[in-house]
Write an enzyme that holds these catalytic residues in place. Sequence first.
Site, PDB file in Angstrom:
ATOM      1  N   ASP A 478       9.444  41.857 -31.595  1.00  0.00           N
ATOM      2  CA  ASP A 478      10.598  42.158 -30.750  1.00  0.00           C
ATOM      3  C   ASP A 478      10.630  41.235 -29.526  1.00  0.00           C
ATOM      4  OD1 ASP A 478      12.830  43.509 -29.865  1.00  0.00           O
ATOM      5  OD2 ASP A 478      11.884  45.477 -29.769  1.00  0.00           O
ATOM      6  N   ASP A 548      20.650  46.897 -32.521  1.00  0.00           N
ATOM      7  CA  ASP A 548      20.148  48.204 -32.100  1.00  0.00           C
ATOM      8  C   ASP A 548      21.180  49.291 -32.343  1.00  0.00           C
ATOM      9  OD1 ASP A 548      17.657  47.502 -31.402  1.00  0.00           O
ATOM     10  OD2 ASP A 548      17.903  47.687 -29.238  1.00  0.00           O
TER      11      ASP A 548
HETATM   12  C1  DGJ Z   1      14.400  47.123 -29.194  1.00  0.00           C
HETATM   13  C2  DGJ Z   1      14.490  47.140 -30.697  1.00  0.00           C
HETATM   14  O1  DGJ Z   1      15.653  46.533 -31.127  1.00  0.00           O
HETATM   15  C3  DGJ Z   1      14.369  48.585 -31.170  1.00  0.00           C
HETATM   16  O2  DGJ Z   1      14.548  48.642 -32.551  1.00  0.00           O
HETATM   17  C4  DGJ Z   1      13.030  49.094 -30.764  1.00  0.00           C
HETATM   18  O3  DGJ Z   1      12.028  48.379 -31.431  1.00  0.00           O
HETATM   19  C5  DGJ Z   1      12.851  48.993 -29.257  1.00  0.00           C
HETATM   20  N1  DGJ Z   1      13.132  47.656 -28.782  1.00  0.00           N
HETATM   21  C6  DGJ Z   1      11.471  49.370 -28.847  1.00  0.00           C
HETATM   22  O4  DGJ Z   1      11.246  49.170 -27.519  1.00  0.00           O
END
Ligand code: DGJ
Length: 727
Positions: A478, A548
């Site tokens: 991430d 997200d």
């Molecule tokens: C952002 C990601 O896109 C989410 O899926 C998740 O992993 C969060 N970060 C976790 O902090």
Amino acid sequence: MNILFDKATSTFRLDTKSSSYLFQIVKGGYLCHLYWGGHIEDTSMVGISRLYAEAYDPADGDMHERPYPMRFIPQEFACDGITDFRISAVRIEAPDGTTATDFRYQKHEIIAGKMPIDGLPATYAEPDEAMTLKIWMRDTETDMEAILWYTVFEAYDAITRHVTLTNHGEHPTTVKRLYSACTDFAGSDFDILYLYGAWATEANVGRIPVPKSVFTVQSNRGISSHEHNPFLALCAKGADENKGDVYGFSFVYSGSFCAQVEADTQSLTRVIMGFNPDNFSWRLEPGEEISSPEVVMVHSSEGLTNMSQTYHSLYRNQLCRGKWKYQRRPVLINSWEPFLFDFNKEKLLRLARESADVGVELFVLDDGWFGERNSATTSLGDWYVNQEKIGGTLSELANEIRAMGLKFGLWFEPEMISKNSNLYRAHPDWCLHSGGRPRSELRNQLVLDFSRPEVVDYIIDAVSKVLESAPIDYVKWDMNRSLSEVGSTSLPRERQGEVYHRYIIGLYRAMETLTSRFPDILFEGCSGGGGRFDPGILYYMPQFWGSDNTDAMDRLNIHYGETLVYPLSSLSAHVSAVPNLQVNRTTPLSSRFHAALTGSFGYELDICKLTDQEKEQIREQIATYKQYQDLLMNGDYYRLISPFEGNGSAWIVVSKDKREALAGYFKVLSKRWHRRSLRLKGLDDTLRYRQQGTDYRYYGSTLMNAGIPLPKLWGDFLSCLFHLKAE
Ligand code: DGJ
């Protein structure tokens, strides 16, 4: 031979499967662009080039004065400050501080295959798959050399371009601007298609006529960004999914970038793509060189679908690497939306057990397992397991989960550092920062200075230790913020402009090292969703978290935009709980399933909270998905209805042999009027298809011309699938 040089007219001709790209060396040793479009027979285009300039005659010598203002010439490598006046492809600050540059042809070479670009991701090819043209250009004043690289892929309508600059002079120079591709088109009667957005609303499709000015698609965030994907296409007027000339430009890079379209008063349109000059300068000591990342240029004379399919197969076959490139990806459950930071061993095991029971194959432990990470305010950089929270070692947890028949995956955010972390307390200078200015925190975190090799080494080591400590099958990488206060204590004043690109070089080294050290692990990229969904990352990781935003209806738009460039195998999509966490919408479980099918598939909801009936539905969904999985991963994808243009969306994936297809149709809001049929694409006219689960049989021609009858979807947010098999 798909690259030819016609000595009589000094013309280069680059032929892909069904298009041609021509340019000519003209007087003075400049490269005059002649043509890019559908395949043509002529190599000598003297008539056309005379519109602009005279062919270069080697007998004249190559460095005589320019007989014309450069602004009249369509160019392949436009220089700065020598009467072109449009956006230039290169600008170099000479030792005396002046910036006019004047690169002229020296020599060229045509070779089989494709060379890698040192330290950067790029498409690759065997000697029988592509040919490469190298053209040496020289600026005598600074003694700088530019090598222009063109690779032509035999089986695709794709040409890649990048540039290598070398300082052969005796003094340092500074590269102030370097674009990887510069192409001039005759006329300005085009539209520009581009992908814009924001967090949780990525990849909206924008389309505007080329303005009589400059149009810019860019990121100055240090990541390719949610705001603009590093892609644009020039479309002939009237070009759509099915018809018309379309010219795609896609940048294989994950940092700041800039793509510009400039229509000038001479009725030429320039498209240029490369490093964002606002975030880039590079000092070259004598003997040093720098290469730009590559731009992948795709031409289609049959509209956007054809362009997308070229990108899909090129990126799948010639960019993605590693064990998972063609392998079936496991159906996963991710702990993020079910628990956020609030979990313990018992909760994790319960979710894993229920998931295994309905047929899930991979359990992913997302954020919150390390340091003291119980919220987003702490512990990034402290990559050691919070044993109290997960009730033992990571290995114990992974083994317990694996004993249920699941694979085990883990989340990292390797490029970040929390102020509240042991790493920050030990190394407060390891984050990007500008002197004593306040260090701006976004999502409560700072960015590690990946331009420093020792920082990258530390992170490679820390992540490796975790990956070696337990049986880990999958990693989600991430990256949750843009770069700010971009400065590095390790570089002198005159090299601070290099930090953005050095950061990306460090990132790619970390990704290359970890993915090759752990070749069996399936790596998935993520950047707060699709903030760094770009071809650069796909070179290291075959899939990327699409957004997200997991709402099924919003995902229709996001997937529509992302599939303009990226194959379904690279787009990760999950079924989540309702009301949806990001938009508070409630959609049926079946629509959530159908929407997530156009991606690498999984779940992100607490299965333990579902009714038995819902669990049964999920069990059936997973079984159904596995039945379609190969088709979805390997078939040709067609967009049928744009969610940006109305009250629904539709797509179809057709197997390469055209004997099987799966189509999805979605209706967003309920109306009295409803669509009666859906015209399909990509089928074989003469094959007779049976609609699976029914006795209906139709010829491909019927399905594509009359359409398949649609059921009356009565209510909001509904969808249906059609599975077709040739008899
Ligand atoms: C952002 C990601 O896109 C989410 O899926 C998740 O992993 C969060 N970060 C976790 O902090």
